[in-house]
Design an enzyme around this catalytic site. Structure first.
Site, short mmCIF file in Angstrom:
data_model
loop_
_atom_site.label_atom_id
_atom_site.label_comp_id
_atom_site.label_asym_id
_atom_site.label_seq_id
_atom_site.Cartn_x
_atom_site.Cartn_y
_atom_site.Cartn_z
N ALA A 131 47.18 35.00 43.30
CA ALA A 131 46.92 36.03 42.28
C ALA A 131 47.42 35.55 40.93
O ALA A 131 48.57 35.78 40.55
CB ALA A 131 47.61 37.34 42.67
N GLY A 132 46.55 34.82 40.22
CA GLY A 132 46.89 34.31 38.89
C GLY A 132 46.22 35.17 37.84
O GLY A 132 46.72 36.24 37.47
N PHE A 157 55.41 29.89 39.65
CA PHE A 157 55.34 29.52 38.23
C PHE A 157 56.20 30.46 37.38
O PHE A 157 55.83 30.79 36.24
CB PHE A 157 53.90 29.61 37.69
CG PHE A 157 52.89 28.67 38.30
CD1 PHE A 157 53.27 27.56 39.03
CD2 PHE A 157 51.51 28.89 38.11
CE1 PHE A 157 52.32 26.70 39.57
CE2 PHE A 157 50.56 28.03 38.64
CZ PHE A 157 50.95 26.94 39.38
N THR A 159 58.83 31.37 34.90
CA THR A 159 59.69 30.75 33.89
C THR A 159 61.08 31.35 33.94
O THR A 159 61.22 32.58 34.01
CB THR A 159 59.07 30.95 32.49
OG1 THR A 159 57.77 30.40 32.51
CG2 THR A 159 59.90 30.26 31.41
N GLU A 365 50.43 33.40 30.08
CA GLU A 365 50.27 34.79 29.63
C GLU A 365 48.79 35.13 29.45
O GLU A 365 48.40 35.83 28.51
CB GLU A 365 51.12 35.06 28.37
CG GLU A 365 52.59 34.83 28.68
CD GLU A 365 53.58 35.36 27.67
OE1 GLU A 365 53.21 36.25 26.88
OE2 GLU A 365 54.73 34.88 27.67
N THR A 367 44.95 33.02 30.55
CA THR A 367 44.20 31.85 30.06
C THR A 367 43.27 32.26 28.91
O THR A 367 43.05 33.45 28.68
CB THR A 367 43.34 31.26 31.20
OG1 THR A 367 42.39 32.26 31.59
CG2 THR A 367 44.18 30.85 32.40
C1 FAD Z 1 54.53 26.50 32.90
C2 FAD Z 1 54.06 27.86 33.34
C3 FAD Z 1 54.90 28.95 33.22
C4 FAD Z 1 54.51 30.21 33.68
N1 FAD Z 1 55.38 31.27 33.60
C5 FAD Z 1 55.04 32.45 34.19
C6 FAD Z 1 55.99 33.54 34.27
O1 FAD Z 1 57.11 33.46 33.75
N2 FAD Z 1 55.63 34.66 34.95
C7 FAD Z 1 54.41 34.81 35.53
O2 FAD Z 1 54.17 35.85 36.14
N3 FAD Z 1 53.48 33.82 35.46
C8 FAD Z 1 53.77 32.64 34.82
N4 FAD Z 1 52.85 31.63 34.75
C9 FAD Z 1 51.54 31.82 35.36
C10 FAD Z 1 50.39 31.89 34.36
O3 FAD Z 1 50.40 33.10 33.68
C11 FAD Z 1 49.11 31.62 35.20
O4 FAD Z 1 49.12 30.24 35.49
C12 FAD Z 1 47.85 32.03 34.47
O5 FAD Z 1 47.79 33.42 34.35
C13 FAD Z 1 46.59 31.54 35.20
O6 FAD Z 1 46.61 31.81 36.56
P1 FAD Z 1 46.32 30.63 37.60
O7 FAD Z 1 47.19 29.48 37.22
O8 FAD Z 1 46.46 31.15 38.97
O9 FAD Z 1 44.83 30.20 37.31
P2 FAD Z 1 43.52 30.85 37.99
O10 FAD Z 1 43.57 32.31 37.86
O11 FAD Z 1 43.34 30.25 39.34
O12 FAD Z 1 42.39 30.32 37.02
C14 FAD Z 1 41.72 29.07 37.20
C15 FAD Z 1 40.61 29.00 36.16
O13 FAD Z 1 39.64 30.04 36.40
C16 FAD Z 1 39.47 30.80 35.21
N5 FAD Z 1 39.20 32.20 35.56
C17 FAD Z 1 39.84 33.00 36.43
N6 FAD Z 1 39.31 34.21 36.45
C18 FAD Z 1 38.28 34.21 35.55
C19 FAD Z 1 37.34 35.16 35.11
N7 FAD Z 1 37.33 36.43 35.56
N8 FAD Z 1 36.44 34.81 34.17
C20 FAD Z 1 36.44 33.54 33.68
N9 FAD Z 1 37.30 32.57 34.06
C21 FAD Z 1 38.22 32.91 34.98
C22 FAD Z 1 40.79 30.67 34.47
O14 FAD Z 1 40.66 30.97 33.10
C23 FAD Z 1 41.12 29.21 34.74
O15 FAD Z 1 40.39 28.40 33.85
C24 FAD Z 1 53.21 30.38 34.25
C25 FAD Z 1 52.35 29.27 34.34
C26 FAD Z 1 52.75 28.04 33.88
C27 FAD Z 1 51.80 26.88 33.99
#
Ligand code: FAD
Length: 386
Positions: A131-132, A157, A159, A365, A367
């Site tokens: 759940a990203g 992930f 922080t 926060e 993408t």
């Molecule tokens: C260094 C780092 C620190 C972080 N710190 C925190 C934190 O403190 N707390 C926290 O809760 N999270 C944190 N995160 C998580 C961050 O917010 C997520 O990585 C981000 O929200 C994306 O989720 P995902 O990585 O699962 O990518 P995914 O959701 O798997 O996305 C993969 C790709 O698909 C695209 N995509 C997904 N859904 C759609 C859609 N509906 N339409 C078009 N494109 C889409 C995305 O834009 C991306 O390009 C952190 C991440 C990193 C890398």
């Protein structure tokens, strides 16, 4: 022009931070990079300046300079090593805002003063492996048991998690309702039985930042630690992200400004074909495009921040500021690397470090794609007021 809209104390404070960055932060840039952390005496100066609690109101020990003040400071801090942003961004943003926006008076009194003073660190646990972007698909559960909630699941992930004292955690209390009343926000204190730190991932930039998995195994949280009402956590989480997105935009603008200066300085001294490369129109146009985009991002960010502080909570404005600033900052890093030629690829010029670090801001926060989703939803619902 914008200065007329901002209180003199905030402008004076930004100036103080600018001097701190120049005198205390910029000279130790290489040391921070080599050691992967900011030396403690400088961290103490950050505390003394109140930089952990800029968004926290004065009655809870913060500076109370609002989103605009924090954005102006974040922009100045962009001239320092990225470790400074990692240090203060969570306590000012996602780590404190849920408590501030929806917490009880007791919770505010108990947690905010220590976060504002930098005595305690916080983290925000929303993302999970499955759940990203679709945070509502979370599987971490919260089940009521007498006067406690029992949390089970895995966040990743996160922080600051390995060094945090205060965890804001989003968990599912109703699998049917999910984002529509089925997710609750909790405060979980470090040391609570069942709260564990899991795997740390190596990342491409921001070496001084700490992030890891957070594991909940029958973690019992007292009911008074629910933030706001049961089932309202998702809405609180989304509001919490607004200020984070604004300040993330501000940091990107600060980094981009610094990069532009690096590009312009290098172009003036690097001689090819018998003259400084700054005299070639191809280089001038790259500098001009960088400057124009930085200015546009700055205007957008400031307008959104001022409107946020005036009570206008349009999430799409924060999304636009974050989307635009993070994307142009990456373009600026790419152009400035190009201006440096082969030297830009070498670690010693530091351009490659910015190039790597800035890439993060198009992901965290929300993408760039998710920002576009937020913005387009507001457009399609006829809710966007520019
Ligand atoms: C260094 C780092 C620190 C972080 N710190 C925190 C934190 O403190 N707390 C926290 O809760 N999270 C944190 N995160 C998580 C961050 O917010 C997520 O990585 C981000 O929200 C994306 O989720 P995902 O990585 O699962 O990518 P995914 O959701 O798997 O996305 C993969 C790709 O698909 C695209 N995509 C997904 N859904 C759609 C859609 N509906 N339409 C078009 N494109 C889409 C995305 O834009 C991306 O390009 C952190 C991440 C990193 C890398």
């Amino acid at each position: 022009m914008y200065k007329q809209a901002i209180a003199k104390e905030i402008l004076d404070f930004t100036d103080t931070v600018k001097k701190f960055v120049k005198k205390d932060c910029e000279p130790i840039d290489d040391l921070i990079e080599a050691q992967g952390k900011i030396p403690e005496p400088v961290v103490q100066k950050v505390r003394d300046l109140g930089l952990y609690g800029m968004t926290i109101p004065t009655e809870y020990g913060g500076l109370g300079i609002g989103a605009t003040g924090y954005c102006l400071v974040a922009k100045q801090m962009g001239w320092a090593h990225g470790a400074f942003r990692s240090l203060i961004a969570v306590n000012n943003g996602i780590g404190s805002q849920a408590i501030l926006l929806a917490g009880s008076e007791e919770q505010k009194q108990k947690y905010l003063p220590d976060l504002a003073a930098g005595k305690k660190l916080s983290c925000f646990c929303l993302t999970e492996p499955g759940a990203g972007s679709d945070a509502g698909a979370m599987t971490t559960t919260a089940v009521k048991d007498g006067k406690f909630w029992v949390l089970n699941g895995l966040k990743h992930f996160i922080t600051n998690a390995p060094i945090a004292d205060v965890f804001t955690v989003l968990a599912l209390n109703d699998k049917e309702k999910r984002t529509k009343g089925g997710i609750t926000a909790f405060i979980v204190d470090k040391g609570t039985p069942g709260l564990k730190i899991g795997q740390l991932h190596e990342h491409m930039g921001s070496k001084a930042a700490h992030q890891s998995e957070v594991i909940f195994e029958d973690c019992r949280v007292p009911e008074e630690n629910v933030i706001g009402k049961v089932g309202e956590g998702f809405r609180t989480a989304m509001k919490t992200l607004d200020i984070g997105r604004l300040t993330l935009a501000a940091s990107c603008i600060g980094y981009a400004e610094k990069l532009l200066k690096m590009g312009s300085d290098y172009a003036k001294v690097r001689v090819q074909f018998g003259k400084p490369i700054a005299e070639f129109q191809a280089i001038q146009w790259m500098l001009a495009d960088c400057a124009t985009e930085i200015y546009a991002a700055d205007c957008m960010m400031l307008d959104a921040a001022l409107r946020y502080d005036a009570g206008e909570r349009q999430g799409a404005l924060a999304s636009m500021a974050k989307l635009y600033a993070s994307e142009i900052a990456c373009k600026v890093a790419d152009r400035v690397l190009q201006i440096h030629g082969g030297m830009g690829y070498m670690v010693e010029t530091k351009v490659e470090r910015y190039y790597r670090e800035l890439r993060l801001y198009r992901l965290v926060e929300g993408t760039s794609e998710i920002q576009r989703l937020v913005i387009s939803r507001a457009v399609l619902k006829d809710e966007l007021q520019i």
